[in-house]
Design an enzyme around this catalytic site. Sequence first.
Site, PDB file in Angstrom:
ATOM      1  N   GLU A 120       0.837  -1.196   0.000  1.00  0.00           N
ATOM      2  CA  GLU A 120       0.000   0.000   0.000  1.00  0.00           C
ATOM      3  C   GLU A 120       0.877   1.255   0.000  1.00  0.00           C
ATOM      4  O   GLU A 120       1.617   1.504   0.951  1.00  0.00           O
ATOM      5  CB  GLU A 120      -0.897  -0.016   1.252  1.00  0.00           C
ATOM      6  N   ASP A 147      -1.292  -1.207   5.709  1.00  0.00           N
ATOM      7  CA  ASP A 147      -1.179  -0.665   7.067  1.00  0.00           C
ATOM      8  C   ASP A 147      -2.051  -1.456   8.037  1.00  0.00           C
ATOM      9  O   ASP A 147      -3.079  -2.025   7.651  1.00  0.00           O
ATOM     10  CB  ASP A 147      -1.617   0.806   7.100  1.00  0.00           C
ATOM     11  N   ASP A 169      -4.257  -0.586  10.038  1.00  0.00           N
ATOM     12  CA  ASP A 169      -5.366   0.256  10.500  1.00  0.00           C
ATOM     13  C   ASP A 169      -6.596  -0.030   9.650  1.00  0.00           C
ATOM     14  O   ASP A 169      -6.622  -0.954   8.832  1.00  0.00           O
ATOM     15  CB  ASP A 169      -4.969   1.740  10.445  1.00  0.00           C
ATOM     16  N   ASP A 171      -8.025   1.715   7.169  1.00  0.00           N
ATOM     17  CA  ASP A 171      -7.799   1.882   5.727  1.00  0.00           C
ATOM     18  C   ASP A 171      -7.041   0.688   5.144  1.00  0.00           C
ATOM     19  O   ASP A 171      -7.336   0.211   4.048  1.00  0.00           O
ATOM     20  CB  ASP A 171      -7.012   3.171   5.445  1.00  0.00           C
TER      21      ASP A 171
END
Length: 653
Positions: free
Chosen positions: A428, A504, A506, A508
């Site tokens: 990403e 990541d 998280d 997202d």
Amino acid sequence: MATPRYDEASIRVLKGLEPVRQRPGMYTRTDNPLHILQEVIDNAADEALAGHGKLIKVSLHTDGSVSIEDDGRGIPVGLHPEELTPVAELVFTRLHAGGKFDKKGGGAYAFSGGLHGVGVSVTNALSKRLEVTIWRDGGAHEMVFAGGEVQTPLHQADTVGRRKTGTRVRVWPDAKYFDTATIPLGELEHALRSKAVLLSGIKVSLFIEKTGELREWLYEHGLRGYLDEALNGAEKIIPLFEGSQYAGDDDESFALGEGAQWVVGWTAEGPVVRESYVNLISTTAGGTHEAGLRDGLFSAVRAFAELHSLIPKGVKLVADDVFARTSFVLSAKVLDPQFQGQIKEKLNSRDAVRLVSGYVKNALDLWLNANVEHGRKLADIAIRQAQARARSAKKVEKRKSSGVAVLPGKLTDCESSDISRTELFLVEGDSAGGSAKMGRDKEFQAILPLRGKVLNSWEVDRDRLFANNEIHDIAVAIGVDPHAPGSNADLSGLRYGRICILSDADVDGSHIQVLLLTLFFRHFSKLVEMGHVYVARPPLFRVDVPAAGKRPARKVYCLDQAELDAAQEKMRSEGVREGSWSISRFKGLGEMSATQLWDTTMDPDTRRLLPVSCGEAGVEATEKMFDMLMGKGESAQRRIWLEEKGNLAEIDV
């Protein structure tokens, strides 16, 4: 339909052993009760490992119960100084209670099978009835639990001679928590036999009440005798290589007593035997101690081959060339083992790679140079394996060479074309891609950075997929065309054996994961079916722990808040001063240095890769779930599902 109520009364606090009964799969295997019995067996083995006791007896009773007895010291029967509750009761009713947390001054158990703090409390939680008999301090003490709760409090039932010590636990597993109540006899026998192997001179027995059969194991020759028996007469290329080494008082890197014992054999043909243990716990999925053994063997063989100029020009040895025909039994002792999951199938302790590798390399260096003919044979096997691997890779490359599409410009490819080793990381963002490029092993790891979020491809026609640049680049990079689920797709052009989604840690990042998983499940289903797709799991936190005593300063990486809480609790139990450690949170992969990304997420020896599959649900159920989650016309169903299941989400925003 009325909206479900969500207010203060909706928050439920699980107490005692209730979390285990609510979600037993988080704490143990639920296919059968064997693992909850192993928790008790492991405690008996830990007593023997600590030098107390010479006997472990397991009995399968006709009423479906199982008893495990040892002649160790016996669980303490007095009151806990702080909790003012009998210690024996705490051990069976509290998730985070036990003698293995005490590491100061040697502790009750300097080495034991893990510090998750659940152990026999899970056994009790998932049993209809559990009886404990403790022989200690001249008394026979008894206690009974039903459904995890105390039914008969701890009391002295009889007097015995002061030399009579030990513990007997009789368990009636509750069938409602398991797929089947039947205990797999073969697996139980293997577990008991392995205890006897690793505890030389300790007698382990299994009594089957129904048939009156008694089986006993006692290995005087330990690991060597066991591996010889397991190889079943297979032709050995060189004699077994065995050794052991443990850290002494003057060791600056490892704690006193940490180290390993091993026996390794190379056979010309037939199946290989590979078993590893950490503090007597069987690690069926391997881990960092096995990685250390592989690295140590490879380093020593390569050094020997280079010293004697045995490697032909153009041949490059890799670890798998040495390890291909290797059988071994490895028993490591690690002061503070970190396992993947409560069932302890895989060791994650990063220091174990260096610990085992260093000791094994030094020992094999000496052995090979003292037995040069054996060394030459071993080097010859590795060289021939490397040459065969190179020939195979050339054939694959030749087959691919006609009509290959031009690879994406942003793909940073790897040097090897051997798909048994090559990996592609779909990363990403460009910044994370930069760290991954610098941190990777360029020989077998390729990087393809993705910009933004990939198109939701669930309802996109196959012939329109390539209109999206990201999907086009992914397909061209992996060398496989999009195909329908269940079709006989052509994977002959596949360029990477592992395709790893790296995003990541998280919300997202999770969204990007879901979009990529949608793409692979819908349009590259054969890759999922054949086990080529993985999700990399980067940490969310880093804890910097200062030096304490002989233990140097260290960094601890945690996947999520739960692991962070567990790590901090462990540091407190180790006596690290509260507040002396510092916690850093990674905002994203781009914030990690190349070294950190390699250590935590890309190094095959220490990373955590999650293989992607449809699991027990099956393809049809998975497809229905994707339809509901990703279909454009399913917003109403999604809303209902989120209202029902939203409280189960563990998100970090």
